[in-house]
Design a protein around this motif. Structure first.
Motif, mmCIF file in Angstrom:
data_model
loop_
_atom_site.group_PDB
_atom_site.id
_atom_site.type_symbol
_atom_site.label_atom_id
_atom_site.label_comp_id
_atom_site.label_asym_id
_atom_site.label_seq_id
_atom_site.Cartn_x
_atom_site.Cartn_y
_atom_site.Cartn_z
ATOM 1 N N PHE A 153 14.309 -6.702 4.325
ATOM 2 C CA PHE A 153 13.265 -6.185 5.188
ATOM 3 C C PHE A 153 12.732 -7.288 6.091
ATOM 4 N N HIS A 174 8.715 -0.170 7.069
ATOM 5 C CA HIS A 174 9.267 1.113 6.596
ATOM 6 C C HIS A 174 8.098 2.027 6.229
ATOM 7 N N SER A 176 7.566 3.598 3.635
ATOM 8 C CA SER A 176 7.304 3.740 2.198
ATOM 9 C C SER A 176 5.885 3.317 1.801
ATOM 10 N N GLN A 179 3.486 5.952 0.879
ATOM 11 C CA GLN A 179 3.410 6.507 -0.482
ATOM 12 C C GLN A 179 2.145 6.018 -1.182
ATOM 13 N N ARG A 200 11.564 -3.652 12.812
ATOM 14 C CA ARG A 200 12.277 -4.773 12.188
ATOM 15 C C ARG A 200 13.004 -5.527 13.287
ATOM 16 N N GLN A 213 10.905 6.555 10.940
ATOM 17 C CA GLN A 213 11.365 7.065 9.649
ATOM 18 C C GLN A 213 10.496 8.248 9.254
ATOM 19 N N GLU A 215 9.175 9.847 5.673
ATOM 20 C CA GLU A 215 9.100 9.521 4.256
ATOM 21 C C GLU A 215 8.537 10.730 3.526
ATOM 22 N N PHE A 255 11.387 0.372 -5.490
ATOM 23 C CA PHE A 255 10.265 1.285 -5.735
ATOM 24 C C PHE A 255 10.675 2.624 -6.327
ATOM 25 N N THR A 256 11.972 2.784 -6.627
ATOM 26 C CA THR A 256 12.414 4.030 -7.275
ATOM 27 C C THR A 256 13.328 3.702 -8.453
ATOM 28 N N GLY A 286 17.749 6.679 1.938
ATOM 29 C CA GLY A 286 17.484 6.391 0.531
ATOM 30 C C GLY A 286 16.551 7.400 -0.114
ATOM 31 N N ALA A 287 16.595 7.418 -1.453
ATOM 32 C CA ALA A 287 15.717 8.327 -2.205
ATOM 33 C C ALA A 287 15.687 7.900 -3.669
ATOM 34 N N GLY A 288 14.809 8.517 -4.436
ATOM 35 C CA GLY A 288 14.797 8.221 -5.866
ATOM 36 C C GLY A 288 13.549 8.753 -6.533
ATOM 37 N N ALA A 309 10.752 10.394 -4.086
ATOM 38 C CA ALA A 309 10.463 9.974 -2.714
ATOM 39 C C ALA A 309 11.768 9.811 -1.950
ATOM 40 N N PHE A 310 11.661 9.884 -0.655
ATOM 41 C CA PHE A 310 12.843 9.599 0.187
ATOM 42 C C PHE A 310 12.371 9.076 1.525
ATOM 43 N N GLY A 311 13.212 8.233 2.140
ATOM 44 C CA GLY A 311 12.863 7.674 3.445
ATOM 45 C C GLY A 311 14.109 7.607 4.312
HETATM 46 N N1 DAH Z 1 12.099 2.368 2.578
HETATM 47 C C1 DAH Z 1 13.540 2.319 2.482
HETATM 48 C C2 DAH Z 1 14.109 1.607 3.709
HETATM 49 O O1 DAH Z 1 13.448 1.523 4.692
HETATM 50 C C3 DAH Z 1 14.136 3.690 2.377
HETATM 51 C C4 DAH Z 1 13.785 4.414 1.110
HETATM 52 C C5 DAH Z 1 14.602 4.326 0.003
HETATM 53 C C6 DAH Z 1 12.643 5.181 1.022
HETATM 54 C C7 DAH Z 1 14.316 4.982 -1.143
HETATM 55 C C8 DAH Z 1 12.343 5.860 -0.159
HETATM 56 C C9 DAH Z 1 13.202 5.752 -1.263
HETATM 57 O O2 DAH Z 1 11.272 6.610 -0.297
HETATM 58 O O3 DAH Z 1 12.902 6.429 -2.395
HETATM 59 O O4 DAH Z 1 15.211 1.160 3.666
#
Ligand code: DAH
Length: 343
Positions: A153, A174, A176, A179, A200, A213, A215, A255-256, A286-288, A309-311
């Motif tokens: 990052f 990001h 996230s 959250q 970035r 993004q 989220e 974070f996941t 991504g997600a988790g 969560a997912f982003g």
């Molecule tokens: N924040 C991550 C990124 O910018 C993407 C991401 C991955 C968000 C997994 C999420 C997650 O909420 O569960 O690369």
């Protein structure tokens, strides 16, 4: 001499009739009636003419002078009238000209298509700040300063004094951190979509330093992986079409736990593998399942609640819809109307 006068008159009148603007007319006035003008020079010679013919010649010269003056005035009026007509004339029978009408940028169109799909499922739309505290962008998401995951990052830091509690200020790298903000703001149950700008320091054909993004965060009692999978299937079918499927691939995020990369099957080969996609799948993001420590950091009790969560990148998700393979995504933000108009 009479012949000379006549010649000057007819030449002057012809030339004046051809003059198209006031400057040309003025030049002709000078040429014939000016101090060194052709007619003026003749007038000066009148004194040399024998007495008996002088009056006759004199009258003729005067008359010619008046005629030339009149021609000049007339021509001035004609050119003025022509100019006015040129400006004021409107052909009401001519086909109209279509005004240039703008339209929304593809990224805005993407927002407007993505967001309602989640709204239908009861998600709340939020848009958290473009400037974030380091603490929320990283630490609260299990990424302490020295953690190698943080290298991925690369971040823009603001030139401000670090805050003892929140750390330095950064341009949100990001979505996230939304959250944590949402957990602290409303607490469970949560269904949130945070669509925001991210930054970035990358600039190449697959990255722009500013991008977007979205989220998602769901926190409630008994939330498990099947909910996550169900939401993604719903999204894939409604956003991309009924034939589309998603697949989860094990991955790692701080974070996941567990973490996944989410893929969608290729619209051309439906997952078999073709020249466009190679593997049959395209990566969405991504997600988790939200890490218990992250729930704690958001003030949520991980023994009572769980969440996922997912982003995902807005631009990427949208481009994959039109199956548009941009070999340089920077074009999205280069204000080239030839590109933007195609959406
Ligand atoms: N924040 C991550 C990124 O910018 C993407 C991401 C991955 C968000 C997994 C999420 C997650 O909420 O569960 O690369």
């Amino acid at each position: 001499m009479k012949k000379q006068i006549e010649k000057i008159r007819s030449a002057a009148e012809k030339e004046i009739q051809k003059a198209q603007n006031s400057q040309a007319i003025e030049n002709l006035r000078i040429k014939y009636l000016g101090r060194k003008g052709k007619l003026t020079r003749l007038i000066r010679k009148i004194s040399q003419i024998p007495q008996d013919r002088r009056q006759e010649i004199g009258l003729s010269v005067n008359e010619t002078k008046k005629k030339i003056q009149l021609a000049l005035i007339k021509q001035t009026q004609i050119t003025k009238r022509k100019r006015k007509a040129k400006i004021a004339w409107v052909d009401t029978t001519a086909p109209g000209q279509l005004p240039l009408v703008g339209h929304l940028h593809p990224t805005t169109l993407a927002f407007r298509e993505i967001w309602p799909l989640f709204e239908k499922l009861g998600f709340t739309l939020v848009s958290y700040p473009e400037v974030e505290w380091e603490q929320l962008a990283f630490e609260a998401l299990n990424m302490p300063t020295d953690h190698p995951a943080r290298d991925d990052f690369e971040t823009f830091f603001l030139n401000t004094k670090p805050n003892p509690k929140w750390g330095r200020m950064v341009l949100t790298p990001h979505t996230s951190s939304g959250q944590i903000r949402e957990m602290r703001r409303v607490g469970p149950p949560i269904r949130m979509i945070n669509i925001a700008k991210c930054y970035r320091p990358n600039w190449d054909n697959t990255h722009t330093p500013m991008f977007h993004q979205f989220e998602g965060l769901v926190v409630d009692k008994n939330i498990n992986l099947t909910h996550l999978k169900g939401i993604f299937d719903y999204f894939a079918k409604n956003f991309y079409g009924p034939e589309r499927k998603i697949r989860l691939r094990p991955s790692h995020f701080q974070f996941t736990e567990p973490s996944f990369e989410v893929d969608i099957n290729c619209p051309l080969c439906r997952g078999k593998g073709c020249r466009v996609c190679n593997s049959g799948w395209h990566e969405l993001g991504g997600a988790g399942m939200v890490h218990p420590q992250v729930l704690k950091n958001g003030g949520v009790n991980p023994k009572r609640y769980s969440g996922f969560a997912f982003g995902w990148g807005v631009e990427r998700t949208y481009m994959m819809k039109s199956n548009l393979k941009l070999n340089d995504i920077r074009i999205l933000y280069e204000n080239d109307l030839r590109f933007v108009e195609q959406f």
